[in-house]
Design a protein around this motif. Structure first.
Motif, PDB file in Angstrom:
ATOM      1  N   GLU A 198      55.978 -14.047  19.585  1.00  0.00           N
ATOM      2  CA  GLU A 198      55.788 -12.679  19.084  1.00  0.00           C
ATOM      3  C   GLU A 198      54.896 -12.692  17.836  1.00  0.00           C
ATOM      4  O   GLU A 198      55.171 -13.426  16.889  1.00  0.00           O
ATOM      5  CB  GLU A 198      57.148 -12.056  18.753  1.00  0.00           C
ATOM      6  CG  GLU A 198      57.129 -10.585  18.355  1.00  0.00           C
ATOM      7  CD  GLU A 198      56.856  -9.623  19.492  1.00  0.00           C
ATOM      8  OE1 GLU A 198      56.860 -10.063  20.665  1.00  0.00           O
ATOM      9  OE2 GLU A 198      56.618  -8.431  19.224  1.00  0.00           O
ATOM     10  N   PRO A 199      53.828 -11.865  17.808  1.00  0.00           N
ATOM     11  CA  PRO A 199      52.882 -11.906  16.685  1.00  0.00           C
ATOM     12  C   PRO A 199      53.288 -10.995  15.516  1.00  0.00           C
ATOM     13  O   PRO A 199      53.749  -9.872  15.726  1.00  0.00           O
ATOM     14  CB  PRO A 199      51.592 -11.372  17.323  1.00  0.00           C
ATOM     15  CG  PRO A 199      52.057 -10.402  18.356  1.00  0.00           C
ATOM     16  CD  PRO A 199      53.386 -10.932  18.863  1.00  0.00           C
ATOM     17  N   PHE A 200      53.102 -11.487  14.306  1.00  0.00           N
ATOM     18  CA  PHE A 200      53.354 -10.703  13.090  1.00  0.00           C
ATOM     19  C   PHE A 200      52.217 -10.941  12.128  1.00  0.00           C
ATOM     20  O   PHE A 200      51.970 -12.080  11.735  1.00  0.00           O
ATOM     21  CB  PHE A 200      54.680 -11.115  12.435  1.00  0.00           C
ATOM     22  CG  PHE A 200      55.879 -10.856  13.291  1.00  0.00           C
ATOM     23  CD1 PHE A 200      56.517  -9.622  13.255  1.00  0.00           C
ATOM     24  CD2 PHE A 200      56.349 -11.833  14.161  1.00  0.00           C
ATOM     25  CE1 PHE A 200      57.617  -9.373  14.068  1.00  0.00           C
ATOM     26  CE2 PHE A 200      57.447 -11.585  14.976  1.00  0.00           C
ATOM     27  CZ  PHE A 200      58.082 -10.358  14.933  1.00  0.00           C
ATOM     28  N   TRP A 201      51.529  -9.887  11.745  1.00  0.00           N
ATOM     29  CA  TRP A 201      50.400  -9.998  10.833  1.00  0.00           C
ATOM     30  C   TRP A 201      50.822  -9.609   9.424  1.00  0.00           C
ATOM     31  O   TRP A 201      51.312  -8.518   9.214  1.00  0.00           O
ATOM     32  CB  TRP A 201      49.258  -9.094  11.291  1.00  0.00           C
ATOM     33  CG  TRP A 201      48.174  -8.946  10.273  1.00  0.00           C
ATOM     34  CD1 TRP A 201      47.636  -9.923   9.491  1.00  0.00           C
ATOM     35  CD2 TRP A 201      47.490  -7.735   9.932  1.00  0.00           C
ATOM     36  NE1 TRP A 201      46.652  -9.401   8.689  1.00  0.00           N
ATOM     37  CE2 TRP A 201      46.538  -8.061   8.935  1.00  0.00           C
ATOM     38  CE3 TRP A 201      47.580  -6.419  10.387  1.00  0.00           C
ATOM     39  CZ2 TRP A 201      45.690  -7.101   8.383  1.00  0.00           C
ATOM     40  CZ3 TRP A 201      46.732  -5.473   9.835  1.00  0.00           C
ATOM     41  CH2 TRP A 201      45.790  -5.821   8.839  1.00  0.00           C
ATOM     42  N   GLY A 202      50.579 -10.540   8.492  1.00  0.00           N
ATOM     43  CA  GLY A 202      50.698 -10.175   7.087  1.00  0.00           C
ATOM     44  C   GLY A 202      51.963 -10.660   6.421  1.00  0.00           C
ATOM     45  O   GLY A 202      53.040 -10.710   6.999  1.00  0.00           O
ATOM     46  N   GLN A 203      51.786 -10.989   5.147  1.00  0.00           N
ATOM     47  CA  GLN A 203      52.890 -11.471   4.317  1.00  0.00           C
ATOM     48  C   GLN A 203      53.998 -10.425   4.234  1.00  0.00           C
ATOM     49  O   GLN A 203      55.171 -10.770   4.139  1.00  0.00           O
ATOM     50  CB  GLN A 203      52.303 -11.815   2.934  1.00  0.00           C
ATOM     51  CG  GLN A 203      53.261 -12.329   1.908  1.00  0.00           C
ATOM     52  CD  GLN A 203      53.709 -11.198   0.977  1.00  0.00           C
ATOM     53  OE1 GLN A 203      53.084 -10.132   0.913  1.00  0.00           O
ATOM     54  NE2 GLN A 203      54.804 -11.424   0.273  1.00  0.00           N
ATOM     55  N   ASP A 204      53.624  -9.141   4.329  1.00  0.00           N
ATOM     56  CA  ASP A 204      54.639  -8.095   4.184  1.00  0.00           C
ATOM     57  C   ASP A 204      55.381  -7.817   5.495  1.00  0.00           C
ATOM     58  O   ASP A 204      56.153  -6.877   5.576  1.00  0.00           O
ATOM     59  CB  ASP A 204      54.060  -6.809   3.588  1.00  0.00           C
ATOM     60  CG  ASP A 204      52.715  -6.438   4.161  1.00  0.00           C
ATOM     61  OD1 ASP A 204      52.334  -7.002   5.203  1.00  0.00           O
ATOM     62  OD2 ASP A 204      52.036  -5.579   3.575  1.00  0.00           O
ATOM     63  N   ARG A 205      55.139  -8.644   6.527  1.00  0.00           N
ATOM     64  CA  ARG A 205      55.886  -8.485   7.770  1.00  0.00           C
ATOM     65  C   ARG A 205      56.851  -9.649   8.022  1.00  0.00           C
ATOM     66  O   ARG A 205      57.402  -9.792   9.115  1.00  0.00           O
ATOM     67  CB  ARG A 205      54.918  -8.345   8.954  1.00  0.00           C
ATOM     68  CG  ARG A 205      54.348  -6.937   9.128  1.00  0.00           C
ATOM     69  CD  ARG A 205      55.482  -5.908   9.287  1.00  0.00           C
ATOM     70  NE  ARG A 205      54.971  -4.576   9.558  1.00  0.00           N
ATOM     71  CZ  ARG A 205      54.686  -4.155  10.783  1.00  0.00           C
ATOM     72  NH1 ARG A 205      54.887  -4.930  11.817  1.00  0.00           N
ATOM     73  NH2 ARG A 205      54.217  -2.934  10.954  1.00  0.00           N
ATOM     74  N   MET A 206      57.047 -10.482   6.999  1.00  0.00           N
ATOM     75  CA  MET A 206      57.936 -11.628   7.193  1.00  0.00           C
ATOM     76  C   MET A 206      59.378 -11.178   7.412  1.00  0.00           C
ATOM     77  O   MET A 206      60.123 -11.788   8.179  1.00  0.00           O
ATOM     78  CB  MET A 206      57.806 -12.592   6.002  1.00  0.00           C
ATOM     79  CG  MET A 206      56.415 -13.242   5.953  1.00  0.00           C
ATOM     80  SD  MET A 206      56.093 -14.218   4.440  1.00  0.00           S
ATOM     81  CE  MET A 206      56.746 -15.824   4.908  1.00  0.00           C
ATOM     82  N   ALA A 207      59.785 -10.074   6.765  1.00  0.00           N
ATOM     83  CA  ALA A 207      61.153  -9.572   6.954  1.00  0.00           C
ATOM     84  C   ALA A 207      61.356  -9.142   8.403  1.00  0.00           C
ATOM     85  O   ALA A 207      62.417  -9.378   8.998  1.00  0.00           O
ATOM     86  CB  ALA A 207      61.419  -8.406   6.002  1.00  0.00           C
ATOM     87  N   MET A 208      60.335  -8.518   8.986  1.00  0.00           N
ATOM     88  CA  MET A 208      60.435  -8.084  10.377  1.00  0.00           C
ATOM     89  C   MET A 208      60.530  -9.301  11.304  1.00  0.00           C
ATOM     90  O   MET A 208      61.270  -9.287  12.294  1.00  0.00           O
ATOM     91  CB  MET A 208      59.211  -7.234  10.730  1.00  0.00           C
ATOM     92  CG  MET A 208      59.360  -6.470  12.042  1.00  0.00           C
ATOM     93  SD  MET A 208      57.795  -5.651  12.519  1.00  0.00           S
ATOM     94  CE  MET A 208      58.407  -4.458  13.721  1.00  0.00           C
ATOM     95  N   MET A 209      59.800 -10.355  10.968  1.00  0.00           N
ATOM     96  CA  MET A 209      59.848 -11.578  11.774  1.00  0.00           C
ATOM     97  C   MET A 209      61.245 -12.189  11.733  1.00  0.00           C
ATOM     98  O   MET A 209      61.769 -12.634  12.753  1.00  0.00           O
ATOM     99  CB  MET A 209      58.820 -12.583  11.262  1.00  0.00           C
ATOM    100  CG  MET A 209      58.887 -13.923  11.981  1.00  0.00           C
ATOM    101  SD  MET A 209      57.590 -15.067  11.449  1.00  0.00           S
ATOM    102  CE  MET A 209      58.072 -15.397   9.751  1.00  0.00           C
TER     103      MET A 209
END
Lengths: 201, 201
Positions: free
Chosen positions: B181-192
């Motif tokens: 699953e792809p997650f772009w950006g440092q501010d999406r680490m919580a979502m990951m």
């Protein structure tokens, strides 16, 4: 009077703005902040930055479509990308500022309903008639709304707001300015809350 | 064996990747995930998307510089933007993959030290000599490191990783792929993290 202010800058055609719009007033209440909804024309910012529409950018567009769908599932917020995405949100933005001049609370209700109509029911908001019908449900008589959408003064208001956005460094949607501090993107709302609660960094 | 995998794609010249690098291995441990550090050449992705370097983009660049400084204050992570930002991170990325072939854990140590040298002490990592000196502290003999940076096979490895990034839809830095699953950006680490913990959306 609330102790803080949040300017919520957005383009009505922006899916991330639609998601942000679900939370922004609750965030304002909890943070003791007045929230000003500020539609602007994102295309004008793109002309300054040279960055184009996300959904039309190779690879990034595919990611964004995937991301909107999973945000909808994660948050339990209904979302269907309209076939005519993205569109130039002129009529709906002008109607918003016209309503705001009459009744700011009603204008917010109209903005929420416009987001829902577009991103849940996939109603096209390009046609002034459609927008005027929607505005009529929020206290703006249908014929007056139609006239406002074509009124040079209202057009100038929307243009001035877009210029104001650019002059404040707004380059994306949504974009928040909380007590003067800029935050870009729906995924930075948590950081904005921390700022308003006196993070002090 | 960890139950999950995280690919941590980044460009060594990316400040947001530097911030992400502070947390990614802790996140991996807590989520029972193996974390593969994957440097790639962000410029190659820019050629596909048509989007340029953040810090060279009007308005967005000013915002980014402001954002890096406040992230540093908010998180208590030292950060000083180097004068030669952004740079082409060829030597350091090649040295990384060379070290990884010998000892993956040492390669991560080297990557962390390289980030720190650049974004805290403002050491330029363009010069192969500087990079080889750093690699020598992580078990890669200095002269061998120098040779590796110019070795056609190592160059090909780095190119292949960059191609792999593009083929997986990576277009920014940092970019995470967690169990596909792809997650772009440092501010999406919580979502990951939410995804890895079985958010299930």
């Amino acid at each position: 009077m609330p102790r803080h202010t949040i300017e919520f800058w957005f383009d009505f055609s922006s899916p991330y703005a639609y998601f942000a719009a679900q939370d922004i007033d609750d965030i304002g209440s909890r943070a003791d902040a007045d929230v000003a909804w500020r539609p602007f024309l994102l295309g004008a910012a793109f002309q300054v930055t040279g960055v184009g529409s996300l959904s039309k950018t190779p690879i990034r567009g595919d990611y964004a479509r995937h991301d909107w769908a999973r945000l909808s599932r994660q948050r339990g917020i209904p979302f269907r990308l309209p076939a005519n995405h993205p569109y130039q949100a002129l009529a709906v933005s002008r109607a918003y500022y016209w309503l705001e001049g009459r009744d700011p609370a009603a204008a917010k209700g109209f903005a929420r309903a416009a987001f829902r109509a577009h991103f849940v029911d996939n109603v096209s908001l390009i046609d002034p008639d459609t927008v005027a019908n929607l505005a009529a449900r929020y206290g703006g008589p249908r014929m007056a709304a139609l006239a406002a959408i074509d009124d040079p003064e209202i057009k100038a208001t929307f243009k001035a707001r877009t210029q104001e956005a650019l002059s404040k460094g707004v380059f994306g949607s949504p974009f928040f300015i909380a007590d003067g501090e800029p935050f870009w993107g729906q995924d930075r709302m948590a950081m904005m809350i921390d700022w308003l609660q006196g993070g002090g960094w």
